[in-house]
Scaffold this active site. Structure first.
Site, PDB file in Angstrom:
ATOM      1  N   ASP A 157      -2.805   8.308   4.187  1.00  0.00           N
ATOM      2  CA  ASP A 157      -1.906   8.484   3.037  1.00  0.00           C
ATOM      3  C   ASP A 157      -1.194   9.838   2.998  1.00  0.00           C
ATOM      4  O   ASP A 157      -0.338  10.057   2.151  1.00  0.00           O
ATOM      5  CB  ASP A 157      -2.700   8.281   1.726  1.00  0.00           C
ATOM      6  CG  ASP A 157      -3.969   9.145   1.686  1.00  0.00           C
ATOM      7  OD1 ASP A 157      -5.026   8.631   1.276  1.00  0.00           O
ATOM      8  OD2 ASP A 157      -3.898  10.332   2.078  1.00  0.00           O
ATOM      9  N   HIS A 214      -6.311   8.206  12.166  1.00  0.00           N
ATOM     10  CA  HIS A 214      -5.886   6.803  12.110  1.00  0.00           C
ATOM     11  C   HIS A 214      -4.410   6.651  11.784  1.00  0.00           C
ATOM     12  O   HIS A 214      -3.993   5.576  11.359  1.00  0.00           O
ATOM     13  CB  HIS A 214      -6.736   6.051  11.071  1.00  0.00           C
ATOM     14  CG  HIS A 214      -8.176   5.959  11.457  1.00  0.00           C
ATOM     15  ND1 HIS A 214      -9.186   5.728  10.543  1.00  0.00           N
ATOM     16  CD2 HIS A 214      -8.792   6.097  12.654  1.00  0.00           C
ATOM     17  CE1 HIS A 214     -10.355   5.706  11.167  1.00  0.00           C
ATOM     18  NE2 HIS A 214     -10.135   5.948  12.447  1.00  0.00           N
ATOM     19  N   ARG A 217       0.834  -1.221   0.000  1.00  0.00           N
ATOM     20  CA  ARG A 217       0.000   0.000   0.000  1.00  0.00           C
ATOM     21  C   ARG A 217       0.858   1.256   0.000  1.00  0.00           C
ATOM     22  O   ARG A 217       0.534   2.255  -0.642  1.00  0.00           O
ATOM     23  CB  ARG A 217      -0.922  -0.023   1.223  1.00  0.00           C
ATOM     24  CG  ARG A 217      -2.040  -1.040   1.112  1.00  0.00           C
ATOM     25  CD  ARG A 217      -2.839  -1.143   2.396  1.00  0.00           C
ATOM     26  NE  ARG A 217      -3.432   0.136   2.767  1.00  0.00           N
ATOM     27  CZ  ARG A 217      -3.909   0.387   3.996  1.00  0.00           C
ATOM     28  NH1 ARG A 217      -3.825  -0.525   4.941  1.00  0.00           N
ATOM     29  NH2 ARG A 217      -4.447   1.550   4.265  1.00  0.00           N
TER      30      ARG A 217
END
Ligand code: BV8
Length: 253
Positions: A110, A125, A76
């Protein structure tokens, strides 16, 4: 709505976004979808297609098979590193200059909001590009991670401990300071934009309700309906990269 017809937002919404307005944008993975980062709902692809994110993003999964979980995050991270902010991120940046206060409270890990230049970003998060010691929680330098041949790398701080991604797994508590800051922003805003979230993961999913209960206008930006839709004053059923620039255009009129 073909590609030639730009998305329009109601003037009634535009009138609620003035230079005195305090805005919170609560973003989920749908905000990053058009930057090429799959949402949690998107089916996982390739070797990961047989796993559900909820079954990999947990302390139990990491304890059971640290190498597999670490590899999933490396997979990821590779996608996150090449992802670029889109017109929706740019519109949020411009909105920041046109209202009294804009805070971004994101469920995303991200870092795209920061990369697009947004000034006040609260990461509920964590951040996938950072790693911490699995036992002490201390941040581990990226150089240490890059130099290691192990999967996952060992922690440099405690023997037997491992490097883990600096994200909040299911069953783990959210960072207290970030969550408290987010609640404070939502309690004191005039407009809450819920952008690209399925509003299923708690406690983030309850944050828009805090704003609404405090008297804020709730605006949802999502091509699909969610549990928030019936509670929203406006539902813009469009992707973030169209809806957010459309809001900016309507404000400028
Ligand atoms: C906690 C980091 C407790 C990791 C993430 C029942 C059983 C078991 C557990 C629970 C339960 N009920 C509640 C729980 C707790 C659990 C939870 O909520 N589970 C859910 C599944 C029911 N929550 C937790 O475990 C949290 N911790 O509760 O701790 C506790 C309390 C005290 C003491 C100790 C412990 C921790 C939750 C955080 C988990 N970590 N991410 C990683 O990334 O690997 S969550 C992760 O999933 C994301 O961060 C995000 O939050 C969530 C996915 O949600 P979305 O962002 O909304 O994305 P999704 O794919 O769902 O939806 C995308 C949306 O975008 C869609 O609506 C789509 O239509 C839309 N969209 C698509 N394209 C676009 C678009 N919108 C706009 N434009 C587009 N182009």
């Amino acid at each position: 709505m073909g590609p030639e017809t730009p998305f329009e937002v109601p003037m009634a919404l535009a009138r609620r976004l003035t230079p005195d307005t305090r805005v919170v944008a609560l973003t989920g993975s749908g905000m990053s979808a058009e930057s090429g980062i799959p949402t949690f709902r998107d089916a996982q692809t390739g070797m990961w297609s047989r796993f559900r994110p909820e079954d990999l993003a947990t302390p139990e999964a990491f304890a059971r098979d640290p190498a597999r979980v670490w590899q999933w995050y490396e997979h990821r991270r590779a996608g996150v590193r090449v992802a670029k902010p889109h017109a929706g991120h740019q519109a949020l940046l411009e909105l920041e200059w046109r209202v009294a206060r804009l805070s971004i409270v994101t469920q995303n890990v991200d870092g795209l909001h920061q990369r697009s230049g947004s000034g006040r970003v609260i990461e509920l998060h964590g951040n996938i590009l950072r790693s911490v010691c699995s036992r002490s929680g201390r941040e581990i330098d990226a150089e240490w991670i890059a130099a290691s041949q192990d999967c996952p790398p060992p922690s440099p701080y405690m023997s037997g401990a491992l490097a883990r991604p600096n994200v909040v797994w299911f069953g783990e508590s959210l960072p207290q300071q970030a969550f408290a800051q987010a609640v404070e922003e939502l309690r004191n805003c005039d407009v809450c934009l819920a952008i690209g979230t399925s509003a299923l993961v708690q406690p983030a999913a309850s944050l828009p309700l805090i704003a609404r209960d405090a008297g804020a206008l709730l605006v949802e930006i999502n091509p699909d309906k969610t549990p928030l839709s019936p509670l929203a004053g406006f539902c813009l059923h469009a992707p973030a990269s169209l809806a957010l620039p459309a809001i900016l255009r309507a404000i400028k009129v």
